[in-house]
Design a protein around this motif. Structure first.
Motif, PDB file in Angstrom:
ATOM      1  N   PHE A   1      65.907 119.087  -7.445  1.00 20.01           N
ATOM      2  CA  PHE A   1      66.057 117.876  -6.625  1.00 20.01           C
ATOM      3  C   PHE A   1      65.960 118.385  -5.063  1.00 20.01           C
ATOM      4  O   PHE A   1      66.237 119.587  -4.715  1.00 20.01           O
ATOM      5  CB  PHE A   1      67.373 117.443  -6.912  1.00 20.01           C
ATOM      6  N   PRO A   2      65.647 117.472  -4.270  1.00 18.54           N
ATOM      7  CA  PRO A   2      65.683 117.889  -2.833  1.00 18.54           C
ATOM      8  C   PRO A   2      66.958 118.256  -2.152  1.00 18.54           C
ATOM      9  O   PRO A   2      67.983 117.299  -2.103  1.00 18.54           O
ATOM     10  CB  PRO A   2      64.993 116.714  -2.273  1.00 18.54           C
ATOM     11  N   ILE A   3      67.457 119.314  -1.959  1.00 19.29           N
ATOM     12  CA  ILE A   3      68.614 119.683  -1.397  1.00 19.29           C
ATOM     13  C   ILE A   3      68.836 119.114   0.296  1.00 19.29           C
ATOM     14  O   ILE A   3      69.888 119.121   0.638  1.00 19.29           O
ATOM     15  CB  ILE A   3      68.968 121.094  -1.358  1.00 19.29           C
ATOM     16  N   ALA A   4      67.458 118.767   0.832  1.00 21.04           N
ATOM     17  CA  ALA A   4      67.504 118.167   1.989  1.00 21.04           C
ATOM     18  C   ALA A   4      68.285 119.130   3.200  1.00 21.04           C
ATOM     19  O   ALA A   4      68.194 119.985   3.219  1.00 21.04           O
ATOM     20  CB  ALA A   4      68.211 116.814   2.111  1.00 21.04           C
ATOM     21  N   SER A   5      69.418 118.516   3.989  1.00 23.04           N
ATOM     22  CA  SER A   5      69.907 119.431   4.812  1.00 23.04           C
ATOM     23  C   SER A   5      70.885 120.308   4.193  1.00 23.04           C
ATOM     24  O   SER A   5      71.488 121.272   5.161  1.00 23.04           O
ATOM     25  CB  SER A   5      70.697 118.207   5.651  1.00 23.04           C
ATOM     26  N   ILE A   6      70.881 120.550   2.827  1.00 20.53           N
ATOM     27  CA  ILE A   6      71.988 121.581   2.520  1.00 20.53           C
ATOM     28  C   ILE A   6      70.901 122.922   2.787  1.00 20.53           C
ATOM     29  O   ILE A   6      71.300 123.998   2.977  1.00 20.53           O
ATOM     30  CB  ILE A   6      72.100 121.720   1.147  1.00 20.53           C
ATOM     31  N   SER A   7      69.645 122.588   3.303  1.00 21.62           N
ATOM     32  CA  SER A   7      68.810 123.754   3.832  1.00 21.62           C
ATOM     33  C   SER A   7      69.363 124.567   4.993  1.00 21.62           C
ATOM     34  O   SER A   7      69.104 125.559   5.081  1.00 21.62           O
ATOM     35  CB  SER A   7      67.387 123.209   3.824  1.00 21.62           C
ATOM     36  N   LYS A   8      70.016 123.688   5.723  1.00 24.85           N
ATOM     37  CA  LYS A   8      70.487 124.188   6.843  1.00 24.85           C
ATOM     38  C   LYS A   8      71.567 125.442   6.877  1.00 24.85           C
ATOM     39  O   LYS A   8      71.539 126.195   7.619  1.00 24.85           O
ATOM     40  CB  LYS A   8      71.408 122.907   7.823  1.00 24.85           C
ATOM     41  N   ILE A   9      72.259 125.366   5.555  1.00 27.98           N
ATOM     42  CA  ILE A   9      73.134 126.582   5.474  1.00 27.98           C
ATOM     43  C   ILE A   9      72.198 127.723   5.140  1.00 27.98           C
ATOM     44  O   ILE A   9      72.685 128.859   5.474  1.00 27.98           O
ATOM     45  CB  ILE A   9      74.105 126.483   4.398  1.00 27.98           C
TER      46      ILE A   9
ATOM     47  N   TYR B   1      55.770 114.246  10.811  1.00 29.07           N
ATOM     48  CA  TYR B   1      56.610 115.045  11.177  1.00 29.07           C
ATOM     49  C   TYR B   1      57.036 115.960  10.003  1.00 29.07           C
ATOM     50  O   TYR B   1      57.769 115.887   9.481  1.00 29.07           O
ATOM     51  CB  TYR B   1      58.246 114.523  11.757  1.00 29.07           C
ATOM     52  N   GLY B   2      56.311 117.162  10.292  1.00 29.75           N
ATOM     53  CA  GLY B   2      56.226 118.335   9.131  1.00 29.75           C
ATOM     54  C   GLY B   2      57.100 119.541   9.734  1.00 29.75           C
ATOM     55  O   GLY B   2      56.925 120.617   9.512  1.00 29.75           O
ATOM     56  N   PHE B   3      58.356 119.025  10.637  1.00 31.40           N
ATOM     57  CA  PHE B   3      59.043 120.341  11.055  1.00 31.40           C
ATOM     58  C   PHE B   3      59.719 120.886   9.946  1.00 31.40           C
ATOM     59  O   PHE B   3      60.148 120.581   9.164  1.00 31.40           O
ATOM     60  CB  PHE B   3      59.863 119.791  12.200  1.00 31.40           C
ATOM     61  N   ARG B   4      60.165 122.387  10.162  1.00 30.42           N
ATOM     62  CA  ARG B   4      60.851 123.122   9.088  1.00 30.42           C
ATOM     63  C   ARG B   4      62.188 123.571   9.651  1.00 30.42           C
ATOM     64  O   ARG B   4      62.492 123.966  10.922  1.00 30.42           O
ATOM     65  CB  ARG B   4      60.119 124.113   8.629  1.00 30.42           C
ATOM     66  N   GLY B   5      62.900 124.007   8.716  1.00 30.54           N
ATOM     67  CA  GLY B   5      64.282 124.641   9.297  1.00 30.54           C
ATOM     68  C   GLY B   5      65.416 123.905   8.893  1.00 30.54           C
ATOM     69  O   GLY B   5      66.608 124.288   8.908  1.00 30.54           O
ATOM     70  N   PHE B   6      65.366 122.675   8.426  1.00 29.93           N
ATOM     71  CA  PHE B   6      66.438 121.599   8.257  1.00 29.93           C
ATOM     72  C   PHE B   6      66.705 121.244   6.868  1.00 29.93           C
ATOM     73  O   PHE B   6      67.685 120.586   6.641  1.00 29.93           O
ATOM     74  CB  PHE B   6      66.627 120.904   9.644  1.00 29.93           C
ATOM     75  N   ALA B   7      65.256 121.009   6.375  1.00 31.49           N
ATOM     76  CA  ALA B   7      65.567 119.969   5.060  1.00 31.49           C
ATOM     77  C   ALA B   7      64.497 120.377   4.287  1.00 31.49           C
ATOM     78  O   ALA B   7      63.551 119.539   3.626  1.00 31.49           O
ATOM     79  CB  ALA B   7      65.454 118.609   5.325  1.00 31.49           C
ATOM     80  N   ASP B   8      64.017 121.878   3.738  1.00 32.99           N
ATOM     81  CA  ASP B   8      62.905 122.140   3.287  1.00 32.99           C
ATOM     82  C   ASP B   8      62.828 122.712   1.732  1.00 32.99           C
ATOM     83  O   ASP B   8      61.639 122.805   1.282  1.00 32.99           O
ATOM     84  CB  ASP B   8      62.152 123.232   4.213  1.00 32.99           C
ATOM     85  N   TYR B   9      63.931 122.513   1.079  1.00 34.88           N
ATOM     86  CA  TYR B   9      63.985 123.121  -0.138  1.00 34.88           C
ATOM     87  C   TYR B   9      64.377 122.349  -1.043  1.00 34.88           C
ATOM     88  O   TYR B   9      65.011 121.190  -1.035  1.00 34.88           O
ATOM     89  CB  TYR B   9      64.965 124.455  -0.017  1.00 34.88           C
ATOM     90  N   VAL B  10      63.962 122.689  -2.506  1.00 36.96           N
ATOM     91  CA  VAL B  10      64.331 121.964  -3.725  1.00 36.96           C
ATOM     92  C   VAL B  10      65.093 122.940  -4.580  1.00 36.96           C
ATOM     93  O   VAL B  10      64.630 124.299  -4.326  1.00 36.96           O
ATOM     94  CB  VAL B  10      63.127 121.263  -4.466  1.00 36.96           C
ATOM     95  N   SER B  11      65.832 122.635  -5.117  1.00 30.79           N
ATOM     96  CA  SER B  11      66.755 123.448  -5.958  1.00 30.79           C
ATOM     97  C   SER B  11      67.260 122.733  -7.331  1.00 30.79           C
ATOM     98  O   SER B  11      66.853 121.587  -7.607  1.00 30.79           O
ATOM     99  CB  SER B  11      68.013 124.162  -5.132  1.00 30.79           C
ATOM    100  N   THR B  12      68.057 123.639  -8.141  1.00 27.82           N
ATOM    101  CA  THR B  12      69.010 123.068  -9.271  1.00 27.82           C
ATOM    102  C   THR B  12      70.480 123.319  -8.957  1.00 27.82           C
ATOM    103  O   THR B  12      70.886 124.139  -8.285  1.00 27.82           O
ATOM    104  CB  THR B  12      68.216 123.853 -10.521  1.00 27.82           C
ATOM    105  N   ILE B  13      71.074 122.522  -9.679  1.00 25.75           N
ATOM    106  CA  ILE B  13      72.713 122.728  -9.676  1.00 25.75           C
ATOM    107  C   ILE B  13      73.130 124.091  -9.647  1.00 25.75           C
ATOM    108  O   ILE B  13      73.817 124.672  -9.096  1.00 25.75           O
ATOM    109  CB  ILE B  13      73.259 121.679 -10.656  1.00 25.75           C
ATOM    110  N   ARG B  14      72.321 124.606 -10.948  1.00 26.24           N
ATOM    111  CA  ARG B  14      72.847 126.039 -11.425  1.00 26.24           C
ATOM    112  C   ARG B  14      72.502 127.248 -10.263  1.00 26.24           C
ATOM    113  O   ARG B  14      73.036 128.049  -9.954  1.00 26.24           O
ATOM    114  CB  ARG B  14      72.264 126.488 -12.669  1.00 26.24           C
ATOM    115  N   ASP B  15      71.116 126.858  -9.688  1.00 22.83           N
ATOM    116  CA  ASP B  15      70.679 127.895  -8.610  1.00 22.83           C
ATOM    117  C   ASP B  15      71.737 127.732  -7.292  1.00 22.83           C
ATOM    118  O   ASP B  15      71.873 128.823  -6.739  1.00 22.83           O
ATOM    119  CB  ASP B  15      69.191 127.305  -8.158  1.00 22.83           C
TER     120      ASP B  15
END
Length: 509
Positions: A77-85, A259-273
């Motif tokens: 799922f898109p973790i969106a701004s969790i990518s910021k951490i 707007y294809g900027f990166r650094g703040f909302a770029d990753y998808v992940s899983t709950i376990r990951d």
């Protein structure tokens, strides 16, 4: 009975009590989510961990509401701004290596950056005062609508179209993606490698996160099919029965395509990951403990007070510490919300996502309360939403009858004046955040606002809204009466007075 047998028996009893307690907490959490799902208030995955033990893990709803494909424990799922951490962790790693200081100005690493007073600490804590990135690029976007802006365009665009700061750095605070876009540029400049490669080598691999990959939002919102992926969905209207894919909305697709900027909302992940990331923090695999403790302290403003969102260095800190020190980060995209909430005092973590609602942090907080034996109110279903759906599909009589019946069941349903008001405006069709073709259901809007005045007869705002709908549908005499009623209840209703004066003036003429 000898002392050794007594100690053994006592130990067995304590273990059983702990196990029973864990089961009861799991049952309470399960009851909470089952109610949310029954109320159409949750669709996603949940993982609850207490001292490195899974207390609760479950999937609900659909990854794609069109095909009815279910959410599963392995779904990405898109973790969106969790990518910021991840970005914040990268900056703090570079700090630990002595390659930068948090107090350094951005211009030390990006000399052409036109705001010399902004520091890395300002960016990490969202206290820089920078306006949103589209303020620098909307003009060019209008002139060149097919252009896709990336990180390479950022500094040239900011230099060419410098905007005034919203406030002086450190004076206030406001959460904005632009801060982490700049941090990603700093990561690349200092490390000498791309943002994606840095995160992969220094965060994902050390944490063992094999299911977390960079998948920028522009690509997510512009692909019709993605395997093993929870598509974000939105309810276009309060009266809708089912949500639609966010990626089916042209305006949303176009915004993220541009707007294809990166650094703040770029990753998808899983709950376990994400749990692996959580464990890597607890084990100090990624950062030293002293660095984490610094990150979990709200950054002070220039006046010595905490910044308004209680942001530390990449993490937001919960003000209420009665359960322990809670740190978290939320993520949100158009049709999705996610949250990682960590009780660093008790080594507890709640990770969840919802691909059809925007209440991930609220639900994570409720789960943390249940985990710590705090009382949580049973979720209730919105009468306004049910009323709106029936009014739209079956008419006013059945809608009103259902509303009156559900009002009596205060244990399972709630009635909100504000939601009813929002429903009325939704029917009017003037508020169109998704830029879809306009639909105006004035008959249903008037019925909703009239019902709201009956339900909340002492509220000036219900009459003001009712008057607005009447006026827009051409019923001027009735609109005048409702504006007068609103002003009687609230003599400070300046806008109502202005509209009423105009209407009465026209009647005299």
């Amino acid at each position: 009975m000898d002392i050794n047998k007594k100690l053994l028996l006592t130990g067995v009893i304590l273990l059983l009590l702990v196990k029973i307690s864990g089961q009861s907490k799991g049952k309470m959490i399960d009851d909470y989510f089952n109610t949310l799902v029954k109320n159409q208030q949750f669709s996603g995955n949940v993982l609850v961990v207490d001292n490195n033990e899974v207390v609760y893990e479950r999937s609900f709803g659909f990854s794609d509401h069109t095909t009815k494909a279910p959410n599963t424990p392995e779904i990405t799922f898109p973790i969106a701004s969790i990518s910021k951490i991840f970005t914040a962790t990268a900056i703090l790693q570079l700090k630990e290596k002595g390659l930068l200081k948090i107090t350094d100005p951005v211009t030390k690493y990006l000399p052409e950056f036109p705001y010399s007073e902004i520091t890395i600490r300002h960016l990490l804590s969202h206290t820089s005062g920078l306006p949103p990135y589209n303020a620098f690029f909307d003009k060019e976007k209008k002139q060149n609508p097919d252009k896709v802006f990336t990180n390479k365009d950022f500094l040239p665009g900011v230099i060419a179209n410098k905007q005034p700061l919203v406030y002086q750095p450190g004076e206030k605070g406001n959460y904005d993606n632009i801060n982490y876009l700049i941090l990603a540029l700093i990561v690349e400049k200092v490390s000498g490698t791309s943002y994606e490669k840095y995160i992969e080598k220094n965060i994902l691999k050390p944490a063992g996160m094999k299911e977390t990959v960079l998948f920028p939002l522009p690509e997510q919102f512009n692909r019709a099919e993605i395997k093993n992926y929870a598509f974000p969905h939105v309810y276009l209207h309060l009266y809708d029965e089912d949500p639609v894919r966010s990626s089916s909305i042209p305006y949303v697709k176009e915004y993220w395509r541009s707007y294809g900027f990166r650094g703040f909302a770029d990753y998808v992940s899983t709950i376990r990951d994400l749990w692996k990331f959580d464990k890597a923090l607890y084990n100090n695999t990624l950062l030293k403990q002293e660095t984490l403790e610094e990150a979990f302290v709200p950054v002070k403003l220039n006046n010595g007070k905490n910044n308004p969102d209680e942001f530390g260095l990449g993490w937001e800190i919960e003000k209420d510490s009665t359960m322990g020190k809670l740190v978290y980060h939320s993520g949100a995209a158009m049709g999705l919300s996610s949250n990682i909430l960590r009780n660093v005092t008790k080594h507890q973590t709640v990770i969840l996502f919802d691909n059809a609602h925007f209440n991930a942090h609220e639900n994570a907080t409720k789960v943390m309360m249940l985990l710590n034996s705090k009382k949580v109110e049973t979720p209730k279903k919105s009468i306004a939403r049910i009323y709106g759906n029936i009014l739209y599909n079956k008419g006013a009589t059945e809608a009103r009858e259902t509303l009156e019946s559900l009002r009596k069941d205060t244990l399972n349903y709630y009635l909100s004046e504000n939601e009813m008001n929002a429903l009325g405006y939704d029917f009017m069709g003037n508020n169109n955040p998704y830029h879809l073709p306009e639909k105006h259901f004035y008959k249903q809007a008037i019925e909703t606002f009239k019902t709201n005045t009956d339900l909340f007869p002492n509220s000036w705002n219900t009459y003001d809204s009712y008057a607005e709908a009447l006026l827009e549908s051409g019923q001027k005499e009735e609109a005048v009466k409702m504006y007068q009623k609103s002003i009687d209840l609230n003599p400070d209703n300046k806008n109502g007075k202005k509209v009423l004066e105009g209407l009465l003036g026209k009647q005299k003429n």
